[in-house]
Structure formats: structure tokens, C-alpha cells
Design a protein around this motif. Structure first.
Motif, PDB file in Angstrom:
ATOM      1  N   LEU A  16       4.133   5.524  -8.606  1.00 41.21           N
ATOM      2  CA  LEU A  16       2.956   4.943  -7.665  1.00 41.21           C
ATOM      3  C   LEU A  16       2.508   3.483  -8.406  1.00 41.21           C
ATOM      4  CD1 LEU A  16       0.736   7.929  -6.724  1.00 41.21           C
ATOM      5  CD2 LEU A  16       3.026   7.102  -5.777  1.00 41.21           C
ATOM      6  N   THR A  18      -0.563   0.635  -7.330  1.00 43.83           N
ATOM      7  CA  THR A  18      -1.956   0.621  -6.993  1.00 43.83           C
ATOM      8  C   THR A  18      -2.564  -0.578  -7.345  1.00 43.83           C
ATOM      9  OG1 THR A  18      -4.138   1.603  -6.351  1.00 43.83           O
ATOM     10  CG2 THR A  18      -2.970   1.982  -8.740  1.00 43.83           C
ATOM     11  N   LYS A 111       1.102   2.946  -3.350  1.00 46.13           N
ATOM     12  CA  LYS A 111       2.625   2.804  -2.718  1.00 46.13           C
ATOM     13  C   LYS A 111       3.679   3.403  -3.676  1.00 46.13           C
ATOM     14  CE  LYS A 111       4.938  -0.981  -3.221  1.00 46.13           C
ATOM     15  NZ  LYS A 111       5.466  -2.185  -3.167  1.00 46.13           N
TER      16      LYS A 111
END
Length: 120
Positions: A16, A18, A111
Motif C-alpha cells: 500500500l 499512503t 492506495k
């Protein structure tokens, strides 16, 4: 006795990204979030270990009766990896694993860069 077919469980691996750097450097908040997740989804923690690094990144591993949740953060890259696995010994936990992964994506305001679903 004839046993039904058995699938050991779903293992989700995420990378991920961020912009929320404070979440990548605050292991205490991650632990509090995970305790909340465990309670919400009725999971049982059997142990956990945390290591905070010199650059404020962290690694946390939760050993669960059902398996594990692990995170490793890299604030310098605005990324983390997350590992969620629940076995299906007494029930099918597939949807629970997916929901837990979504809880963390929301927590980190992240994301998804990479996602792997491994059905064991």
C-alpha cells in the motif's frame, strides 16, 4: 466418516501507498487499530511482537488463534506491506479476510499498489 473438502484459507498480501506518514510511524496506533479489528471480527490474539526502527518505521506481527496479521512500514517510500491470513478450520473466513484488508486500507488511507490473494 466422509469429510467435506477443505480449503485452509485465504491469505491476502498487500503493498500500500499512503500520504499519511504519521500512520507509517506510529506503531501504537496500529496496535490499537488491530485490537479493534480483532474484537470487531471475533478473532483471538495469542501473541504479538513489535519492533520500532531508528527511522520510525515499524514491524508488527499478531499471532492469532486463526493465523496472523503482519505489517511492515517504509515511511521514506510512503509504503507498507500487509499480510492477513485466517485459516478455515471451523468456518470459511474468506469474506472476513477481505473485510479486514479493507479495514486497513481505510485506516492507512492508502492506495493499493500490489495485491495478491492466495487460496491455500
Amino acid at each position: 466418516m466422509i469429510l467435506p473438502s477443505y480449503s485452509p484459507g485465504l491469505h491476502i498480501l498487500l503493498t500500500l501507498e499512503t500520504e499519511s506518514l504519521s500512520k507509517l510511524t506510529d506503531s501504537h496506533s496500529f496496535i490499537a487499530k488491530t485490537d479493534s479489528v480483532l474484537e470487531k471480527f471475533g478473532l483471538e490474539k495469542v501473541g504479538d511482537i513489535t519492533h520500532d526502527f531508528e527511522n520510525d518505521s515499524f514491524t508488527v506481527a499478531f499471532c492469532l488463534k486463526e493465523s496472523h496479521i503482519c505489517v511492515h512500514t517504509w515511511p521514506e517510500y510512503k509504503q507498507l506491506t500487509l499480510d492477513v491470513y485466517l485459516c478455515n478450520y471451523l468456518q470459511d473466513n474468506t469474506e472476513k479476510v477481505k473485510a479486514i484488508a479493507q479495514e486497513y486500507i481505510g485506516y492507512f488511507e492508502a492506495k493499493v499498489i500490489k495485491e495478491f490473494e492466495i487460496y491455500r
